[in-house]
Scaffold this motif. Structure first.
Motif, PDB file in Angstrom:
ATOM      1  N   PHE A  40       0.970  -0.606  -0.362  1.00  0.00           N
ATOM      2  CA  PHE A  40      -0.141  -0.188   0.216  1.00  0.00           C
ATOM      3  C   PHE A  40       0.852   1.088  -0.454  1.00  0.00           C
ATOM      4  O   PHE A  40       0.875   1.710   1.100  1.00  0.00           O
ATOM      5  CB  PHE A  40      -1.155  -0.378   1.345  1.00  0.00           C
ATOM      6  N   ALA A  83      -2.217   0.321   8.552  1.00  0.00           N
ATOM      7  CA  ALA A  83      -2.335   0.322   7.397  1.00  0.00           C
ATOM      8  C   ALA A  83      -3.056   1.270   6.364  1.00  0.00           C
ATOM      9  O   ALA A  83      -4.024  -0.007   6.009  1.00  0.00           O
ATOM     10  CB  ALA A  83      -2.181  -1.039   7.390  1.00  0.00           C
ATOM     11  N   GLY A  84      -2.896   2.035   6.778  1.00  0.00           N
ATOM     12  CA  GLY A  84      -3.862   2.610   6.397  1.00  0.00           C
ATOM     13  C   GLY A  84      -5.468   2.482   6.129  1.00  0.00           C
ATOM     14  O   GLY A  84      -5.932   2.781   5.202  1.00  0.00           O
ATOM     15  N   THR A 131      -8.682   3.225   7.495  1.00  0.00           N
ATOM     16  CA  THR A 131      -9.634   3.756   6.971  1.00  0.00           C
ATOM     17  C   THR A 131     -11.315   3.032   8.118  1.00  0.00           C
ATOM     18  O   THR A 131     -10.976   2.184   8.840  1.00  0.00           O
ATOM     19  CB  THR A 131     -11.175   3.294   6.490  1.00  0.00           C
ATOM     20  N   ARG A 146     -15.710  -1.684  11.313  1.00  0.00           N
ATOM     21  CA  ARG A 146     -14.925  -2.540  12.079  1.00  0.00           C
ATOM     22  C   ARG A 146     -14.306  -1.526  13.996  1.00  0.00           C
ATOM     23  O   ARG A 146     -13.211  -2.569  14.135  1.00  0.00           O
ATOM     24  CB  ARG A 146     -13.214  -1.418  11.266  1.00  0.00           C
ATOM     25  N   GLN A 192     -11.390   7.200  -1.291  1.00  0.00           N
ATOM     26  CA  GLN A 192     -11.512   6.134  -2.485  1.00  0.00           C
ATOM     27  C   GLN A 192     -11.771   6.835  -3.644  1.00  0.00           C
ATOM     28  O   GLN A 192     -12.593   7.504  -3.978  1.00  0.00           O
ATOM     29  CB  GLN A 192     -12.129   5.326  -1.952  1.00  0.00           C
ATOM     30  N   GLN A 239      -9.253  -4.204  -3.763  1.00  0.00           N
ATOM     31  CA  GLN A 239      -8.699  -5.101  -3.633  1.00  0.00           C
ATOM     32  C   GLN A 239      -9.206  -5.516  -1.770  1.00  0.00           C
ATOM     33  O   GLN A 239     -10.081  -5.361  -1.190  1.00  0.00           O
ATOM     34  CB  GLN A 239      -7.761  -4.307  -2.246  1.00  0.00           C
ATOM     35  N   GLY A 261     -11.505  -6.468   1.311  1.00  0.00           N
ATOM     36  CA  GLY A 261     -11.183  -6.710   2.533  1.00  0.00           C
ATOM     37  C   GLY A 261     -11.261  -4.801   2.514  1.00  0.00           C
ATOM     38  O   GLY A 261     -11.590  -4.745   3.494  1.00  0.00           O
ATOM     39  N   ASP A 310      -7.574   3.414  -2.595  1.00  0.00           N
ATOM     40  CA  ASP A 310      -7.481   4.682  -2.235  1.00  0.00           C
ATOM     41  C   ASP A 310      -6.157   5.913  -2.615  1.00  0.00           C
ATOM     42  O   ASP A 310      -5.316   4.730  -4.094  1.00  0.00           O
ATOM     43  CB  ASP A 310      -6.171   4.098  -1.099  1.00  0.00           C
ATOM     44  N   GLU A 348     -12.297   9.757   3.540  1.00  0.00           N
ATOM     45  CA  GLU A 348     -12.255   8.886   4.472  1.00  0.00           C
ATOM     46  C   GLU A 348     -11.363   9.191   6.159  1.00  0.00           C
ATOM     47  O   GLU A 348      -9.657   9.612   5.641  1.00  0.00           O
ATOM     48  CB  GLU A 348     -11.575   7.250   4.334  1.00  0.00           C
ATOM     49  N   TYR A 373      -8.160   7.849   8.762  1.00  0.00           N
ATOM     50  CA  TYR A 373      -7.330   6.891   8.635  1.00  0.00           C
ATOM     51  C   TYR A 373      -6.281   6.699   9.830  1.00  0.00           C
ATOM     52  O   TYR A 373      -6.496   7.880  10.733  1.00  0.00           O
ATOM     53  CB  TYR A 373      -5.629   7.095   7.750  1.00  0.00           C
TER      54      TYR A 373
HETATM   55  N1  GLN Z   1      -8.572   2.533   3.498  1.00  0.00           N
HETATM   56  C1  GLN Z   1      -8.534   1.361   3.108  1.00  0.00           C
HETATM   57  C2  GLN Z   1      -9.223   0.372   3.789  1.00  0.00           C
HETATM   58  O1  GLN Z   1      -9.244   0.852   4.939  1.00  0.00           O
HETATM   59  C3  GLN Z   1      -7.530   0.434   2.161  1.00  0.00           C
HETATM   60  C4  GLN Z   1      -6.303   0.002   3.489  1.00  0.00           C
HETATM   61  C5  GLN Z   1      -5.209  -0.663   2.801  1.00  0.00           C
HETATM   62  O2  GLN Z   1      -5.319  -1.704   2.131  1.00  0.00           O
HETATM   63  N2  GLN Z   1      -3.798  -1.195   3.194  1.00  0.00           N
HETATM   64  O3  GLN Z   1      -9.894  -0.336   3.569  1.00  0.00           O
END
Ligand code: GLN
Length: 266
Positions: free
Chosen positions: A53, A107-108, A110, A115, A130, A156, A158, A201, A225, A227
Motif C-alpha cells: 500500500f 495500514a492506511g 479507514t 470495524r 477512495q 482489493q 476487504g 485509495d 475517509e 485513517y
Molecule cells: N483504506 C482502505 C481500508 O481501510 C484500504 C487500506 C489498505 O488497503 N491498506 O479499507
C-alpha cells in the motif's frame, strides 16, 4: 587513582550506551528510526500491516517503509517501546489484533462503523480518498458512470473500496465486483481489460497509475475517509498511550513532516 576510576566508569558508560544504541538499531531494522531509543525500553510492540500500500507501507528490499512505518516508529520512540512490523494480508489485521497476535494495526486503515465494533481506533492521523482508476480511453468519466450497469469493478479484498462497491453496485445488481489480494493485482486486471475500473485509495492509486501506462484517475472521488491506528478493545491502556503520543506528534508537526516526505505537495 580515583580520577582514573572515574574515567574508566565514564568510558564504560559510553561503551554501554553505544551497545544499547547498537541493539536498538538492530531491533529497529524493520522500520525507519527517526531518533534512537534512549535506553532500555518498555518492551516490543508488534504492528500488523499489509505492505502493498504505497506510500503508506511498502517493501524497500526486505524492509517495510512508508508513512505508517515512520508514524509507528515515532510513537514507539516517544513511548519507549521497540517496534516490530509484520506483513500480513489486509483482511487478517483486525482478526489478528482481536486475537492478541498483534498490539496494533497501521495500514492506511479507514475508520468505519463496522470495524469500530471489532477494534478501537486512535485519533485519525491522515485523510484517505477512495478514487476510481480507469483506462485513459474509457467511457467511465465520473463516479456516477460506475452505476450505469453491467460493469466489472476491481477492488482489493476487504478494503473500504470493496465494501462500498459491494453495497452500491453488486448488492444493487448494477454490476460485479472482482476482489484481488493486492491493489496492484486489481490494477493489472484493469490494464489487461479484465475489469472496467478499480476503486482504491488515492495515494496507492497514484503510484499504480504512474507505473502503468494508459491509466487515469477520475477527478470525482468515491468517498473521503479518515485513517487511524487500530488497537484491541481489550487494551484501553495502549490505546490511551498511543493517542497521547500521536496527538503530541500531530501538534508538533512531526506527522505532517512524515506525510510530506512521502506525498510531495501537488
Ligand atoms: N483504506 C482502505 C481500508 O481501510 C484500504 C487500506 C489498505 O488497503 N491498506 O479499507
Amino acid at each position: 587513582m580515583k580520577s582514573f576510576k572515574k574515567i574508566l566508569a565514564v568510558l564504560l558508560a559510553v561503551l554501554m550506551t553505544g551497545a544499547v544504541f547498537a541493539a536498538c538499531t538492530k531491533a529497529d531494522n524493520n522500520a525507519d528510526t527517526t531518533e534512537p531509543s534512549s535506553n532500555a525500553t518498555k518492551g516490543t510492540l508488534v504492528m500488523a500491516t499489509n505492505a502493498e500500500f504505497p506510500p503508506y507501507e511498502y517493501f524497500e528490499d526486505d524492509k517495510i517503509v512508508g508513512i505508517d512505518a515512520e508514524v509507528a516508529q515515532a510513537i514507539c520512540d516517544k513511548l519507549g517501546y521497540e517496534l516490530k512490523i509484520e506483513h500480513i494480508e489486509f483482511d487478517s489485521i483486525i482478526p489478528g489484533i482481536k486475537g492478541g497476535k498483534y498490539d496494533f494495526g497501521a495500514a492506511g486503515m479507514t475508520v468505519t462503523e463496522e470495524r469500530q465494533k471489532e477494534v478501537s481506533f486512535t485519533t485519525s492521523y491522515a485523510t484517505g480518498i477512495q478514487s476510481i482508476i480507469v483506462k485513459s480511453d474509457s467511457d467511465i468519466k465520473t463516479a456516477d458512470d460506475l452505476f450505469k450497469g453491467g460493469l466489472k469493478i476491481g477492488v482489493q479484498k476487504g478494503t473500504t473500496g470493496d465494501l462500498y462497491c459491494t453495497w452500491d453496485i453488486e448488492d444493487e445488481k448494477l454490476g460485479t465486483v472482482e476482489r484481488f489480494a493486492k491493489g496492484a493485482d486489481a490494477v493489472m486486471a484493469l490494464t489487461s481489460g479484465k475489469v472496467d475500473a478499480v476503486v482504491i485509495d488515492n495515494q496507492p492509486a497514484k503510484v499504480f497509475v504512474e507505473k502503468n501506462e494508459g491509466l487515469t484517475i477520475l477527478d470525482t472521488e468515491y468517498a473521503v475517509e479518515d485513517y487511524a491506528i487500530a488497537v484491541s478493545k481489550d487494551n484501553e491502556a495502549l490505546l490511551n498511550e498511543i493517542n497521547g503520543a500521536l496527538e503530541e506528534l500531530i501538534a508538533d508537526g512531526t506527522i505532517q513532516k512524515i506525510i510530506d516526505k512521502y506525498i510531495p505537495a501537488e
